[in-house]
Design an enzyme around this catalytic site. Structure first.
Site, PDB file in Angstrom:
ATOM      1  N   SER A 159       9.535  11.834 -38.383  1.00  0.00           N
ATOM      2  CA  SER A 159       8.917  13.120 -38.020  1.00  0.00           C
ATOM      3  C   SER A 159       9.914  13.920 -37.201  1.00  0.00           C
ATOM      4  O   SER A 159      10.722  13.341 -36.457  1.00  0.00           O
ATOM      5  CB  SER A 159       7.658  12.886 -37.177  1.00  0.00           C
ATOM      6  OG  SER A 159       7.209  14.107 -36.630  1.00  0.00           O
ATOM      7  N   TYR A 173       3.542   8.872 -30.233  1.00  0.00           N
ATOM      8  CA  TYR A 173       3.815   9.067 -31.666  1.00  0.00           C
ATOM      9  C   TYR A 173       5.291   9.434 -31.874  1.00  0.00           C
ATOM     10  O   TYR A 173       5.968   8.869 -32.740  1.00  0.00           O
ATOM     11  CB  TYR A 173       2.907  10.181 -32.204  1.00  0.00           C
ATOM     12  CG  TYR A 173       3.249  10.680 -33.588  1.00  0.00           C
ATOM     13  CD1 TYR A 173       2.815   9.991 -34.726  1.00  0.00           C
ATOM     14  CD2 TYR A 173       4.000  11.845 -33.773  1.00  0.00           C
ATOM     15  CE1 TYR A 173       3.119  10.454 -35.998  1.00  0.00           C
ATOM     16  CE2 TYR A 173       4.307  12.312 -35.043  1.00  0.00           C
ATOM     17  CZ  TYR A 173       3.871  11.616 -36.148  1.00  0.00           C
ATOM     18  OH  TYR A 173       4.174  12.082 -37.405  1.00  0.00           O
TER      19      TYR A 173
HETATM   20  P1  NAP Z   1      -2.592  11.989 -43.527  1.00  0.00           P
HETATM   21  O1  NAP Z   1      -2.906  13.221 -44.280  1.00  0.00           O
HETATM   22  O2  NAP Z   1      -3.343  11.677 -42.272  1.00  0.00           O
HETATM   23  O3  NAP Z   1      -2.697  10.749 -44.536  1.00  0.00           O
HETATM   24  C1  NAP Z   1      -2.483   9.469 -44.034  1.00  0.00           C
HETATM   25  C2  NAP Z   1      -2.494   8.462 -45.152  1.00  0.00           C
HETATM   26  O4  NAP Z   1      -2.154   7.206 -44.573  1.00  0.00           O
HETATM   27  C3  NAP Z   1      -3.820   8.300 -45.821  1.00  0.00           C
HETATM   28  O5  NAP Z   1      -3.606   8.004 -47.182  1.00  0.00           O
HETATM   29  C4  NAP Z   1      -4.425   7.094 -45.096  1.00  0.00           C
HETATM   30  O6  NAP Z   1      -5.302   6.328 -45.926  1.00  0.00           O
HETATM   31  C5  NAP Z   1      -3.188   6.278 -44.826  1.00  0.00           C
HETATM   32  N1  NAP Z   1      -3.288   5.396 -43.678  1.00  0.00           N
HETATM   33  C6  NAP Z   1      -3.664   5.688 -42.410  1.00  0.00           C
HETATM   34  N2  NAP Z   1      -3.601   4.603 -41.649  1.00  0.00           N
HETATM   35  C7  NAP Z   1      -3.185   3.594 -42.459  1.00  0.00           C
HETATM   36  C8  NAP Z   1      -2.939   2.219 -42.265  1.00  0.00           C
HETATM   37  N3  NAP Z   1      -3.121   1.647 -41.059  1.00  0.00           N
HETATM   38  N4  NAP Z   1      -2.543   1.481 -43.319  1.00  0.00           N
HETATM   39  C9  NAP Z   1      -2.377   2.021 -44.544  1.00  0.00           C
HETATM   40  N5  NAP Z   1      -2.588   3.329 -44.785  1.00  0.00           N
HETATM   41  C10 NAP Z   1      -2.984   4.092 -43.753  1.00  0.00           C
HETATM   42  O7  NAP Z   1      -1.042  11.947 -43.106  1.00  0.00           O
HETATM   43  P2  NAP Z   1       0.205  12.837 -43.623  1.00  0.00           P
HETATM   44  O8  NAP Z   1       0.218  14.108 -42.846  1.00  0.00           O
HETATM   45  O9  NAP Z   1       0.254  12.866 -45.087  1.00  0.00           O
HETATM   46  O10 NAP Z   1       1.413  11.978 -43.013  1.00  0.00           O
HETATM   47  C11 NAP Z   1       2.128  11.037 -43.789  1.00  0.00           C
HETATM   48  C12 NAP Z   1       3.339  10.591 -42.982  1.00  0.00           C
HETATM   49  O11 NAP Z   1       4.150  11.724 -42.640  1.00  0.00           O
HETATM   50  C13 NAP Z   1       2.987   9.916 -41.650  1.00  0.00           C
HETATM   51  O12 NAP Z   1       3.878   8.856 -41.412  1.00  0.00           O
HETATM   52  C14 NAP Z   1       3.195  11.022 -40.636  1.00  0.00           C
HETATM   53  O13 NAP Z   1       3.491  10.527 -39.348  1.00  0.00           O
HETATM   54  C15 NAP Z   1       4.367  11.765 -41.254  1.00  0.00           C
HETATM   55  N6  NAP Z   1       4.464  13.152 -40.782  1.00  0.00           N
HETATM   56  C16 NAP Z   1       3.480  14.055 -41.039  1.00  0.00           C
HETATM   57  C17 NAP Z   1       3.599  15.354 -40.562  1.00  0.00           C
HETATM   58  C18 NAP Z   1       2.563  16.402 -40.788  1.00  0.00           C
HETATM   59  O14 NAP Z   1       2.642  17.489 -40.165  1.00  0.00           O
HETATM   60  N7  NAP Z   1       1.582  16.203 -41.662  1.00  0.00           N
HETATM   61  C19 NAP Z   1       4.718  15.702 -39.794  1.00  0.00           C
HETATM   62  C20 NAP Z   1       5.688  14.743 -39.548  1.00  0.00           C
HETATM   63  C21 NAP Z   1       5.561  13.472 -40.041  1.00  0.00           C
HETATM   64  P3  NAP Z   1      -6.916   6.366 -45.755  1.00  0.00           P
HETATM   65  O15 NAP Z   1      -7.315   7.795 -45.843  1.00  0.00           O
HETATM   66  O16 NAP Z   1      -7.433   5.570 -46.892  1.00  0.00           O
HETATM   67  O17 NAP Z   1      -7.211   5.724 -44.448  1.00  0.00           O
END
Ligand code: NAP
Length: 264
Positions: A159, A173
């Protein structure tokens, strides 16, 4: 056979031969976008999820509609036993793994350090750091030439918070993502002789449901004035970089960390 024909055949062979990728947390958001783009580019996809089976099955159906194999596999990457079960299920259902996207990651409610409980900090570190490390370990056992594999490619979701620090919201985080950057650099060097590339993506403010889980559903839009490109990014824009790092198109990249953060 002319040069154009050769290039056409090579392009199609590459699409057929991408291999099997496991994407953790692929039921929605960035993981789901990676799953469908990877399928478009010729990967068979294991769609891991934690709770939402219906969402994971929708992603599986999208991948299958592109003519690739896909399975949904439940598993909490914060639990070692779940990780072992997850990789075994991939072995049995899709065959030997050649790609891993460590995408599953969580934030907790935004607050200053004084409010952090031990349970909150432990959960973030278990899922974001230990889960990533243990998934890399299980992938290496399958990909490494040392273990009879044919090599592979790992992409970790870090991130921009790793650079920015997450002050007043989620320093825990941000620190977990700093660890993801560091383990990416270390494993890239350690695993290069095994034929495994390890790279990472640092997304900025991306429009997904992760912000709602941190208590601020509009965070990506509310803070877009801080972004030089003046808008949040999309999950698809992150997936473009992640799937590029995953595939052979980035064959000379390892230990590379790509910012997909609108210039922030
Ligand atoms: P999201 O929309 O919250 O989706 C999270 C996904 O991870 C869902 O499919 C969820 O599955 C799954 N998940 C959550 N906890 C889990 C666990 N303990 N084991 C297995 N699966 C799990 O997140 P996102 O925004 O797409 O983020 C994806 C990645 O990008 C993360 O690592 C996040 O830190 C990183 N990131 C995101 C952003 C942003 O602004 N969105 C920015 C920087 C980095 P369920 O729904 O089935 O629980």
């Amino acid at each position: 056979m002319n040069d154009l024909m050769l290039r056409f055949i090579f392009f199609n062979l590459e699409i057929i031969m991408q291999g099997v990728v496991l994407i953790t947390g692929a039921s929605r958001g960035i993981g789901a976008a990676c799953a469908t783009l990877a399928a478009q580019q010729g990967w068979d996809v294991a769609v891991n999820y934690a709770r939402d089976e219906a969402a994971a099955q929708r992603v599986v159906a999208q991948v299958q509609a592109m003519g690739r194999r896909a399975v949904a596999i439940q598993g909490d990457v914060g639990e070692e036993a779940d990780i072992l079960r997850l990789f075994d299920a991939v072995d049995r259902q899709l065959g030997r793994l050649t790609g891993l996207v460590n995408n599953a990651g969580i934030v907790a409610t935004g607050m200053r350090l004084e409010g952090y409980t031990w349970a909150r900090m432990e959960r973030i570190m278990r899922i974001n750091v230990l889960g990533t490390l243990a998934c890399c370990r299980e992938a290496v056992k399958r990909m490494s030439r040392e273990h009879g594999g044919t090599g592979g490619s790992i992409v970790n979701l870090s991130s921009a918070a790793a650079r920015l620090g997450g002050a007043n919201d989620y320093v825990d985080y941000a620190a977990s993502k700093g660890a993801v950057d560091t383990l990416t650099l270390g494993l890239a060097k350690e695993l290069a002789p095994d034929g495994i590339r390890v790279n990472a993506i640092r997304p900025g403010l991306i429009d997904t449901e992760i912000h709602a889980s941190g208590g601020k559903p509009n965070r990506a839009f509310d803070l877009s004035h801080l972004v030089p490109l003046q808008r949040p990014g999309t999950a698809d824009e992150v997936a473009q970089a992640a799937v590029w790092l995953l595939g052979e198109a980035s064959s000379y990249c390892t230990g590379t960390i790509i910012d997909v953060a609108g210039g922030r």
